[in-house]
Every structure is written in structure tokens, then in C-alpha cells.
Design a protein around this motif. Structure first.
Motif, PDB file in Angstrom:
ATOM      1  N   PHE A 101     -52.451  15.872   3.062  1.00  0.00           N
ATOM      2  CA  PHE A 101     -52.783  15.898   4.484  1.00  0.00           C
ATOM      3  C   PHE A 101     -51.528  15.999   5.345  1.00  0.00           C
ATOM      4  CE2 PHE A 101     -53.794  14.414   8.654  1.00  0.00           C
ATOM      5  CZ  PHE A 101     -55.083  14.866   8.890  1.00  0.00           C
ATOM      6  N   GLY A 102     -50.520  15.168   5.046  1.00  0.00           N
ATOM      7  CA  GLY A 102     -49.286  15.154   5.850  1.00  0.00           C
ATOM      8  C   GLY A 102     -48.602  16.510   5.847  1.00  0.00           C
ATOM      9  N   ASP A 103     -48.512  17.156   4.685  1.00  0.00           N
ATOM     10  CA  ASP A 103     -47.898  18.487   4.611  1.00  0.00           C
ATOM     11  C   ASP A 103     -48.675  19.485   5.451  1.00  0.00           C
ATOM     12  OD1 ASP A 103     -45.963  17.595   2.940  1.00  0.00           O
ATOM     13  OD2 ASP A 103     -46.727  18.586   1.123  1.00  0.00           O
ATOM     14  N   ARG A 104     -50.009  19.437   5.360  1.00  0.00           N
ATOM     15  CA  ARG A 104     -50.809  20.442   6.064  1.00  0.00           C
ATOM     16  C   ARG A 104     -50.798  20.197   7.577  1.00  0.00           C
ATOM     17  NH1 ARG A 104     -56.323  22.018   3.404  1.00  0.00           N
ATOM     18  NH2 ARG A 104     -55.913  23.773   4.785  1.00  0.00           N
ATOM     19  N   PHE A 105     -50.722  18.928   7.999  1.00  0.00           N
ATOM     20  CA  PHE A 105     -50.742  18.603   9.433  1.00  0.00           C
ATOM     21  C   PHE A 105     -49.364  18.829  10.066  1.00  0.00           C
ATOM     22  CE2 PHE A 105     -51.149  16.125  13.276  1.00  0.00           C
ATOM     23  CZ  PHE A 105     -52.503  16.168  13.590  1.00  0.00           C
ATOM     24  N   TYR A 106     -48.305  18.487   9.344  1.00  0.00           N
ATOM     25  CA  TYR A 106     -46.974  18.484   9.960  1.00  0.00           C
ATOM     26  C   TYR A 106     -46.094  19.670   9.615  1.00  0.00           C
ATOM     27  CZ  TYR A 106     -47.916  13.761  11.486  1.00  0.00           C
ATOM     28  OH  TYR A 106     -48.457  12.671  12.109  1.00  0.00           O
ATOM     29  N   THR A 107     -46.334  20.341   8.481  1.00  0.00           N
ATOM     30  CA  THR A 107     -45.341  21.340   8.085  1.00  0.00           C
ATOM     31  C   THR A 107     -45.875  22.718   7.701  1.00  0.00           C
ATOM     32  OG1 THR A 107     -45.311  20.638   5.762  1.00  0.00           O
ATOM     33  CG2 THR A 107     -43.752  19.562   7.233  1.00  0.00           C
ATOM     34  N   MET A 108     -46.997  22.812   7.016  1.00  0.00           N
ATOM     35  CA  MET A 108     -47.315  24.099   6.376  1.00  0.00           C
ATOM     36  C   MET A 108     -47.675  25.210   7.366  1.00  0.00           C
ATOM     37  SD  MET A 108     -49.262  22.798   3.013  1.00  0.00           S
ATOM     38  CE  MET A 108     -49.853  24.306   2.311  1.00  0.00           C
TER      39      MET A 108
END
Ligand code: URA
Length: 242
Positions: A235-242
Motif C-alpha cells: 500500500f505504501g509504495d502504491r500510495f507514495y511512490t509508484m
């Protein structure tokens, strides 16, 4: 595997016949009064379908996650105490209503939990928000508390604990231990979460029998890397970076 089979059923309002409703996979049920799973409406299932899709870009992921977070916060607020309160309307008539009783605060489990802060602020004006950072200790492979910043009067507040993905339950259990060590009673903690695993939820409610969980969906289980399946990835990767 002993993980439960995720049920597939017709989804839609009661006024439609079963034949008129599309089929979709809905949340696994949890038999506990302390676990509230959001109603499996066509809207919720459609929102979850977007954020689970690996081809959804970051902008859409943020927008549609925020819609689900908003639903979780609105449902979470229903669990807070209210008292009867009558007001007078501009036409001079009384209206017998309710007011919220008790102070609240949010506590996000970093980093992904911070993604839920805006949804809470959108519903609760100038709400206090604390943070807890828990990460895996490189040496022991166990979750370890790295940082916390909590309102000084947290023991007098209801706490909305925020973490979107509830996998093994390791960080959430440690976060609740931190809150309890600051004087917050278990029954005043509400854990808001988008997708949970049955393993995580069951461990959590046996460890903390008075704590309440509000989640949008309980998935089938965990894979060998402790990702929720089918889940939505990190979730964190998809919300903040990807
Ligand atoms: N955290 C995530 O972001 N995703 C999972 O599937 C499990 C934990």
C-alpha cells in the motif's frame, strides 16, 4: 491450505432480484461483535476492484483509496459515544438529536497509516493526530518501536488507530501495547483498516478482546512473504511512490 475460501455472491441492493445482481468476491465473515466489516455494496466492491488492480496508476490509487478511507472513518465515528441533545431550529421548533461525547485523536502507524490521516481530518475538524513508527528489527526479525509522538492527554481520548493493511497483526499489536502503556484503555481504541487477513484479525481480537476493528474487507489469507492475498500489493509504495 486452512485459510478460508473467500465467498463469491451476488452484490446489489435488496430491491433487485438475485438475477439482476452481478457476482463478485465479498469479504470473508468474522464471527465477532468487535469486528465491523463495511457493507459489501456495489460501490465498495467497485472501489476495491480499482485499488486492487495492478494496472491502476498512482493518481487513481490515491483517489479511490481515499474514498474507502472516508467510508471507514464515517463508520468508525458511529462507534463513539453520543448523548441526547435538543436544539432549537431557526423556526423556533425543538429538534431532539445527539451530540458526540468525548475527545478523540487519530494515531497512524507509519508509513502507510499516514495515508489515512487526511480522511480523518476531512471528517473531524482540527483533530489531533499522533504517529507511531514500528519496523522490523534487522537482528531479531521482530517488530520494534522506533518512534512515537502522541498527544500528551491521549489517556483521556478515544483513539482511532490507522493502518491500511492488516497482515500478520505484528505492528498493530505493538501499536496497541504502546497506547495501553500510555493509559488508553483497550475499549477506547478503534482500529480502522482497508484490507485485513483472517490470521491478523483473529490474533488481534483474541489478544485484545475489548478493542474494536472496522475494516472494508477481510481477504483470503497471507502468502509466504506475508503479503495479503489477493490483496493489493504494498500500500505504501502504491500510495507514495509508484
Ligand atoms: N502491507 C502491505 O502494504 N501489503 C500487504 O499485503 C501486507 C502488508
Amino acid at each position: 491450505s486452512d485459510s478460508p475460501v473467500a465467498p463469491t455472491r451476488c452484490v446489489g441492493p435488496d430491491y433487485r432480484s438475485e438475477r439482476q445482481k452481478p457476482m463478485a468476491t465479498v469479504s470473508t465473515r468474522i464471527e465477532s461483535d468487535n469486528v465491523t466489516i463495511l457493507p459489501q455494496t456495489p460501490q465498495l466492491i467497485a472501489l476495491l476492484t480499482i485499488i486492487r488492480d495492478k494496472n491502476t496508476d498512482r493518481g487513481d490509487f490515491i483517489f479511490y483509496s481515499n474514498r474507502i478511507i472516508r467510508l471507514l472513518v464515517e463508520e468508525g465515528l458511529n462507534h463513539l459515544p453520543t448523548v441526547e441533545h435538543t436544539v432549537t431550529t431557526p423556526v423556533g421548533r425543538p429538534y431532539a438529536g445527539l451530540i458526540f461525547q468525548g475527545k478523540i485523536c487519530g494515531v497512524s502507524i507509519m508509513r502507510a497509516g499516514e495515508a489515512m490521516e487526511q480522511g480523518l481530518r476531512d471528517c473531524c475538524r482540527s483533530v489531533r493526530i499522533g504517529k507511531i513508527l514500528i519496523q522490523r528489527d534487522e537482528e531479531t526479525a521482530l517488530p520494534k518501536l522506533f518512534y512515537d509522538k502522541l498527544p500528551e492527554d491521549i489517556a483521556e481520548r478515544w483513539v482511532l488507530l490507522l493502518d491500511p493493511m492488516f497482515a500478520t497483526g505484528g505492528s498493530a499489536i505493538m501499536a496497541v501495547d504502546v497506547l495501553k502503556s500510555r493509559g488508553v484503555p483497550e475499549e477506547r481504541i478503534l482500529f480502522l483498516n482497508l484490507i485485513a487477513s483472517p490470521e491478523g484479525i483473529n490474533k488481534f481480537i483474541t489478544t485484545f478482546p475489548k478493542l474494536r476493528v472496522v475494516t472494508a474487507f477481510v481477504d483470503k489469507g497471507l502468502d509466504d512473504k506475508n503479503y495479503i492475498v489477493p490483496g493489493l500489493g504494498d500500500f505504501g509504495d502504491r500510495f507514495y511512490t509508484m
